[in-house]
Structures are given as C-alpha cells and as structure tokens.
Design a protein around this motif. Structure first.
Motif, PDB file in Angstrom:
ATOM      1  N   SER A   1       0.818  -1.216   0.000  1.00 23.06           N
ATOM      2  CA  SER A   1       0.000   0.000   0.000  1.00 23.06           C
ATOM      3  C   SER A   1       0.855   1.271   0.000  1.00 23.06           C
ATOM      4  O   SER A   1       0.367   2.354  -0.312  1.00 23.06           O
ATOM      5  CB  SER A   1      -0.899   0.018   1.237  1.00 23.06           C
ATOM      6  N   LEU A   2       2.119   1.119   0.363  1.00 24.08           N
ATOM      7  CA  LEU A   2       3.029   2.266   0.389  1.00 24.08           C
ATOM      8  C   LEU A   2       3.277   2.790  -1.028  1.00 24.08           C
ATOM      9  O   LEU A   2       3.687   3.931  -1.210  1.00 24.08           O
ATOM     10  CB  LEU A   2       4.358   1.834   1.030  1.00 24.08           C
ATOM     11  N   GLY A   3       3.000   1.959  -2.029  1.00 24.81           N
ATOM     12  CA  GLY A   3       3.302   2.352  -3.401  1.00 24.81           C
ATOM     13  C   GLY A   3       4.742   2.002  -3.741  1.00 24.81           C
ATOM     14  O   GLY A   3       5.435   1.352  -2.960  1.00 24.81           O
ATOM     15  N   SER A   4       5.162   2.437  -4.914  1.00 27.01           N
ATOM     16  CA  SER A   4       6.508   2.092  -5.377  1.00 27.01           C
ATOM     17  C   SER A   4       7.559   2.864  -4.591  1.00 27.01           C
ATOM     18  O   SER A   4       7.456   4.071  -4.406  1.00 27.01           O
ATOM     19  CB  SER A   4       6.643   2.399  -6.864  1.00 27.01           C
ATOM     20  N   ILE A   5       8.587   2.152  -4.106  1.00 22.77           N
ATOM     21  CA  ILE A   5       9.665   2.827  -3.376  1.00 22.77           C
ATOM     22  C   ILE A   5      10.852   3.116  -4.285  1.00 22.77           C
ATOM     23  O   ILE A   5      11.822   3.742  -3.875  1.00 22.77           O
ATOM     24  CB  ILE A   5      10.157   1.987  -2.186  1.00 22.77           C
ATOM     25  N   CYS A   6      10.781   2.653  -5.523  1.00 22.93           N
ATOM     26  CA  CYS A   6      11.898   2.849  -6.452  1.00 22.93           C
ATOM     27  C   CYS A   6      11.390   2.620  -7.861  1.00 22.93           C
ATOM     28  O   CYS A   6      10.969   1.519  -8.199  1.00 22.93           O
ATOM     29  CB  CYS A   6      13.019   1.876  -6.111  1.00 22.93           C
ATOM     30  N   SER A   7      11.399   3.648  -8.685  1.00 20.45           N
ATOM     31  CA  SER A   7      10.843   3.553 -10.037  1.00 20.45           C
ATOM     32  C   SER A   7      11.783   4.196 -11.035  1.00 20.45           C
ATOM     33  O   SER A   7      12.616   5.022 -10.672  1.00 20.45           O
ATOM     34  CB  SER A   7       9.500   4.288 -10.121  1.00 20.45           C
ATOM     35  N   GLY A   8      11.599   3.817 -12.293  1.00 23.82           N
ATOM     36  CA  GLY A   8      12.417   4.436 -13.333  1.00 23.82           C
ATOM     37  C   GLY A   8      12.253   3.735 -14.659  1.00 23.82           C
ATOM     38  O   GLY A   8      11.304   2.966 -14.855  1.00 23.82           O
ATOM     39  N   GLY A   9      13.181   3.979 -15.563  1.00 22.13           N
ATOM     40  CA  GLY A   9      13.100   3.354 -16.865  1.00 22.13           C
ATOM     41  C   GLY A   9      14.049   3.980 -17.859  1.00 22.13           C
ATOM     42  O   GLY A   9      14.929   4.762 -17.502  1.00 22.13           O
ATOM     43  N   ARG A  10      13.839   3.603 -19.103  1.00 24.71           N
ATOM     44  CA  ARG A  10      14.673   4.067 -20.214  1.00 24.71           C
ATOM     45  C   ARG A  10      13.980   5.232 -20.903  1.00 24.71           C
ATOM     46  O   ARG A  10      12.794   5.165 -21.226  1.00 24.71           O
ATOM     47  CB  ARG A  10      14.878   2.895 -21.181  1.00 24.71           C
ATOM     48  N   TYR A  11      14.728   6.311 -21.071  1.00 22.74           N
ATOM     49  CA  TYR A  11      14.278   7.463 -21.852  1.00 22.74           C
ATOM     50  C   TYR A  11      15.034   7.455 -23.178  1.00 22.74           C
ATOM     51  O   TYR A  11      16.258   7.467 -23.166  1.00 22.74           O
ATOM     52  CB  TYR A  11      14.679   8.778 -21.189  1.00 22.74           C
ATOM     53  N   GLU A  12      14.354   7.506 -24.276  1.00 20.23           N
ATOM     54  CA  GLU A  12      15.086   7.623 -25.526  1.00 20.23           C
ATOM     55  C   GLU A  12      15.812   8.955 -25.584  1.00 20.23           C
ATOM     56  O   GLU A  12      16.864   9.088 -26.202  1.00 20.23           O
ATOM     57  CB  GLU A  12      14.138   7.473 -26.733  1.00 20.23           C
TER      58      GLU A  12
END
Lengths: 444, 444
Positions: A298-309
């Motif tokens: 329920s805390l939600g994502s503690i670490c997010s990200g990804g690839r940006y072109e």
C-alpha cells in the motif's frame, strides 16, 4: 513516526532516527560507488521554464521570491522555483556540462526535492530521493538497462528493509502487443490497463470497448497480457501463447528477457517480469521499473524508473538515458513508523571518558585522543560529577562503555550493559566491532 | 572555478570537483562523530515569522509560494521561506524536541542554506554550511567552549586546505575592559573597533571621540587592546599591563585563557587569542571564534561562531549554546578555483573489467562481483569494443586499472599509467591503498 511534524509534509527525525536514514544513504552510496557511479549535486533551484518544460505539474511546484523584492510574476519563465525531482535538473546539468563529462556518464545523486502536494502517508512536501542514471551521447547500449536492475537489486538487498520485488516491464512489448492486436491508440489502452488494480477487470473491459472500440477478443487478449508475471523468462512463452505478433513486441520481449535472465542469475527472486505495469510507460520508451516492499504494497513504489530515448537534447545532440529513483524518505518514514529497523544509540560515541576530579580533564582528553586515533568515537565528561551521574549520561544516550582513570594513572573500562569492568590500555583497547559504530539493524 | 555557474550564485561542481567537496564533508563528519556529535537535518523551510525573529535580514530571505496558489502576502508570518543559516532552525528543533533529546545535546548538521544576496567571490545564494553546536538545558559548562575550539582545530587540520588560524576572543573581556575604561556604550565601541582593518587606527580614534565622546586616553587604551594577539596565554599579561580592571574583564580573561591553554597543548600554532575580533560580538555573550585561511585572508572567515547565553528559550526554559559554522562552499570553491586540492579521478572506479567478446559480459560481472565483495569499485564494459577503445574509456575517467579475462579463463590486470601487466586472481587481487579509493590530496 512517533511524533507529528511541526509543519505538515516536512518530516524531521530525532538523532537516533536520523542514524537510520544516514545508514540508508551510506549503504546506497557504498553500493552505487562500488558500481562506479560518481556523485553530483545540482542546485535546489531551477527556472520555472525549465521545470514546466514537460507540462502539467505546475500545481506541485514551489516558486521562490526574495521577501524584499517586488512581487514577481509567477508566469515569468525565468522566475526561480524548487526542483520537484532530480531528473529534470540532471538533464539540464548534462546539457550544460556535456563538454566536461565522459559518456556514457554514470552518476548518483541524493538530494531533497519539494512538491506542494497535499501530504499523506508516504507523500511529503520535502523528501529525499536517491537517483542513479546512465546517460549516453547519441546512443546508449541496452546492457545498461540490465545493469541498472542489478545495481538497484543489490542496493535494496543491502538495506534493512525486508523483502522487495523489482517489477520490470517494457513499453515496446506492451505497445507492440496492442499494435499486433489491431489497437492503434496504445497510450489509450495503457491508461485503461493502469486502472486494473483500482476498478477491476470487468470495468477495464468496458472502458476498452466504449472508449477505444475494442472487440471482445482484443479486450480478452489485452487483459490476458496484463496478468502475466513471472520470476524467470517463461513470460516469453506465455506472451507468445496469446498468438499476437509484431516486430516491436519481439524487440520488447527480447529486451525484457535479457533483464530477467541476468536477474535470475544475480538477484534470484528479487526481480520479476510483470506485464501489469502500465504506470509511467507514457514517459519511458523501453524498460520500465517499479518496486514494492513485500508486506507494504500500500506504500506504493519505493523505487521507479526506466529508459528514456531522450533524457535531454539540444539542437544537435540527443542524450538517451536509463535510471531509477529511490524514495528515501518514503522508505525511511515507514521503517521508523513500524520500527522495522533501529539504531543502537542516539550518538556516535562508543565511550564516555569520565572525570575523577575536575583537574583531570586534560588527562581525560589524552585518553580520548588515543581512542579516537583508532577510530573509536568518544566523549569526555564536562564536569566531575558523581560517577553515578556520569554513567547515567552515557546510559541515556546508549553509549555502551565508560572509561575510568584512577589517580595512580591506571585505567578501567566498564560495559554498562553487563556491568563488566576490566583494566584497559587507551593505546590498544578496542570495543567489539558491533559496538564500535552505531549499528542499524532490522527488527526481529 | 573553471566554469561559470549557469545561475549566478548557485555553484555546481563537475564529478571530479564534487569528489573534493565530498572529501571535505566526509572528513568533517568523521571528526565530528569521533567527538560524539550526532547528526540531524532540519527542513529547508521555516515560517517567515521564525526566520525574522531576530530582525534585519528580511532582504536576504527567499520566500516560497506554490505556483498554482493565489498570491500570498509576504508579510504573513506563517508564510514559508528557505532558511538562511542552520542556527535558527536548530534553535526551533531543540525547543520542539526538547522532551526527546538528552542535554547537553551535541549535534552536527551539514546542509544547504539560501540567501538572496548579490553573489560575489566567496558569497553565494545557495551554499553548504557544516555546523557543530552543544546546547544545554538551563546551563552549559564553559568547558564546551574549550572543547569546540579543539574539535574545529582538529577538523580543519584534517582537511587539505593548508594552514589556518582560529582566532578567539571573548565578549566579556572586551566589554569588561571598556566598562573599566569608563566607556558605557560597549556595543558602540565594538562597532568602531570593527572598522579598524578597513579605515585604520586614526579614523577609528576619531569615531570613538566624536561618536562616543571618548578621551584620548580611552581611545589609546581601546586601540591598544585591539592590537593584542598571542599564540599563548601571554595576552593576559599584556591586557593587565594596560592597567584596566573590571570583574567582567577578569572573567573574560580567565575564559579566554582556558581556551588558549588547551589549544597550546592540543593544537599548537592553530589557535590564537585575538583581541581585534569585534564582528559578531554583538550576537554572542562570551567566547567568539573566527577562522582565516593563511594566504587567503581576503576570503573572509571560513568558520565562525561563539557562545550564546540563550540559543533558544520558551516561557519556562532557556537553552544556552556554543557552536561554530564552517562555510563549506566558500572553502571548496577556493580549493577548486586555485586548485589547492584535487581528486585523482572523476569516478569511484578503481578497475574497468573489459570484454574480450560480447558473450563474456556475464563472466565479467562475476569478476566485478568478486572485486566488489572486497570493496574494490569497478565497472564492466558495456560493449566488446577493441581493447584500445576500452582502455581509453578507463583513461578518460582516471580509472587506474583494466582487467582482461582470456578465453582460457586466465586473468590479467594492467596498470594503464605504468603499462605494467600481470596475472591476477579476482578472488584475492587488491590495488595499492592509494588507488583503492578516489584520493583527494593537497596540491604541491
């Protein structure tokens, strides 16, 4: 958090709580540096024009103005405001300093950011993010998408936070699948799929039909894709079994498989391929990461990200990037609130050097200097109070040892937890490793 | 600073420059913690009312307002603004958390602060301060004034900044001397004496006469006091030789002598009793500290502070304190601008693990993991480019070693500075200690 912040959304920690946060930051720094990430800091302030470049978030931004200045116009793009993340400032930094950086450039950045949102559990107005990114000049090998998942899995594993899942998806995979299905408005499909957890499959199905004109078959396939979640590369077969083909889908499957294959080998059980992840796909162009704490979803994502072109670009140049951002304050506030990790004491000191009489302060400083020269943090009593009072000073702070020097110059050290007391030489005495520094440990 | 900040007054460092700043912060932290100071951070934001409590600095303060909100009234004392130092927030923190803190409470705090001043050499709009303070509940033994001078002398001695002088004075000494002289407006005398360096003795004498009605004898005595500056306690005799007596003067002489006596013993040559220091005496009630870098006197004080009879107070309680604040950004910008200290490389990595072919990436990760498990920071090449190109990658970043794994599984490591290459075992190989971490050293 036992105490309420005196300003809502602006948490502050007591010394013993801050020791937990410091441990988190130190651990992340250690792992990031072991992997060759260099540290930078960017200024807290950007121009409003820079911050609102990507639109839509102006309500969250804190504008700045000198109290003594005339009213500034908030719509002035050169007005100053506090950054709301570390990605926008990093993109600017890369463009401004491109001539002085070696690409691919790998950096970590741990700083406070500010958002004028309504505070709630896990959401703050001032909070610390810890970001890692790799940015290329023109191109950036896909392998960095794999590496970043491994670095983050290692970093989170090193923290006293319990179990977590790094959930990985790939925008090409989803987009290719929908295109192969005959649904052209891929962003529209993602927006519907994103609501799966909130409104359930039936209502998402309805949305897909009414808003995007999807057929029953298309709806069934899109929902089937979103249910695929595997700890190994078996997701590839499961996706293929749905019978959809598209070149972009193949590319996405291949990329995601590379991430999962490496993770199975180096971070078993920590990284999963999860096709339900739609959030954020809009911003990213390939790999996308999200992380949940097991038992604290329920805390939600503690670490997010990804690839940006294109993390950043100028007229001539384009800088693709891949990165992740850890919500340090969100994580730490949960650790403190549920006491899942604690620091052993409220001060760094391992030893209090007591005073037998007021004149012995200089000799006590000699003892302290000898201990410090071997890395033992210590304090010297300021007054020759009764030993009971001096011991109480140590006890209140969690300082495990008190040092006594008799008038004949002999030394004794007492462990105030066990009461054990023994003679000791300031030039060679060492506490147990667990007592040398202020240990932060997971509860239970 | 080789480069100009893109926003005047908001400096940003390149990775190799940031490594110097990190070294400064790490060193200060290490010394502060060895002396038992616990870390805290306070929010960047205070209410305008809190910040302007002591008046006179409103022009320097950056007010905050959400871009999406209606115009706020700047005179609203509940409006938010960025802190301009770490003392005001610390005082608030102490009052708010008094029930949870153990007094005397010793803390260090290293954070950014903001001032809307006109930027100039050594003056910034955003800069980092490193503060240590000890604060008592009701009373605070004088010995902490002595201890803080020693801690700061040790901390500054540990930095690659060359020679410095911690100049100490005492407000009781100056005030008592002026009162003994028959000059009642002691603050007025201090304001004149403060101009000594700028306008010279003749003009200060004139000011003392015209503004305060001082006699020739009083002027001569006040100027004679300001010229006393000793590395030992001989200042006591020099002051006494001026023939002035007053109980407050005696108290000040005794206190200052205690500081200098301890400093002669523990930090010889670093701490001086300097009776010309008038700046800041207005704010402090006893000991006052200032610090100059030898050869960089024009930079101004890099570390200042003193004793407050009342750092904070509530209706019932009073919290006296003594503390110092290091201007980290001022110090670091000078170190970088004049290259008095440099970092060996732009990345933490000691080793680049090369790829013989693209498939060997997983094996290269095994090598890297083995090195990292012993604290050796390293990177793995992302592509199997020609070795020359991979070596160039390391060279550009200052990475001293490249690692080769042959197809038969044998390993070699090359020092790219000397060209020396030798076989190595990833499970036991260690670089020289000087190459293990990114060393920051003083030039020359």
């Amino acid at each position: 958090m036992a105490r309420k912040a005196s300003l809502s959304g602006f948490p502050e920690w007591l010394p013993q709580e801050r020791a937990v946060e410091q441990h988190v930051l130190d651990t992340l720094r250690r792992i990031f540096e072991l992997h060759g990430f260099a540290n930078i800091e960017t200024r807290a302030v950007e121009t409003v024009g820079q911050l609102l470049r990507k639109g839509e978030i102006d309500k969250e931004v804190y504008g700045l103005s000198r109290l003594a200045a005339e009213e500034t116009t908030k719509s002035d793009p050169n007005a100053l405001a506090l950054h709301f993340d570390l990605t926008v400032p990093f993109a600017r930094y890369v463009v401004e300093n491109a001539g002085h950086l070696a690409f691919p450039f790998r950096r970590y950045q741990m700083q406070k950011v500010w958002r004028g949102e309504r505070p709630q559990d896990g959401r703050f107005r001032e909070f610390t993010q810890a970001d890692i990114d790799v940015v290329g000049d023109g191109t950036l090998p896909f392998r960095y998408d794999v590496e970043l998942a491994l670095v983050i899995a290692e970093a989170l594993s090193a923290l006293p936070i319990g179990d977590f899942r790094l959930r990985v998806n790939n925008r090409k995979l989803a987009e290719g699948f929908y295109l192969g299905l005959g649904l052209q408005d891929t962003a529209g499909v993602l927006r519907c799929i994103d609501k799966l957890e909130k409104i359930g499959a039936d209502k998402v199905a309805e949305l897909l039909k009414t808003e995007l004109g999807a057929t029953d078959e298309q709806v069934a396939a899109a929902l089937a894709l979103a249910q695929i979640c595997t700890e190994d590369t078996s997701f590839v077969q499961q996706v293929r079994a749905l019978g959809i083909t598209h070149p972009l889908l193949e590319e996405g499957l291949d990329e995601l498989a590379q991430v999962i294959e490496a993770a199975v080998r180096r971070a078993p059980g920590k990284v999963v391929a999860d096709m339900s992840i739609a959030r954020g796909l809009d911003y990213y162009t390939g790999t996308v990461y999200e992380t949940v704490l097991v038992g604290h979803e329920s805390l939600g994502s503690i670490c997010s990200g990804g690839r940006y072109e294109s993390l950043a670009s100028t007229g001539k140049k384009n800088y693709p990037g891949v990165g992740l951002s850890i919500g340090v304050t969100r994580l730490v506030s949960r650790m403190l609130g549920e006491e899942t990790a604690t620091a052993a004491r409220s001060v760094p000191s391992a030893v209090l050097v007591t005073l037998a009489n007021d004149e012995s302060w200089h000799e006590a400083q000699d003892v302290a200097a000898a201990l410090r020269s071997r890395g033992i943090a210590c304090e010297v009593a300021a007054k020759a109070e009764k030993f009971g009072k001096q011991i109480k000073y140590a006890d209140k702070r969690g300082i495990p040892f008190v040092w006594f020097t008799a008038e004949d110059g002999t030394h004794e050290v007492k462990d105030i937890r066990s009461g054990e007391q023994a003679s000791a030489d300031p030039a060679i005495w060492l506490p147990a490793a667990a007592d040398l520094t202020n240990q932060v440990t997971a509860a239970g």
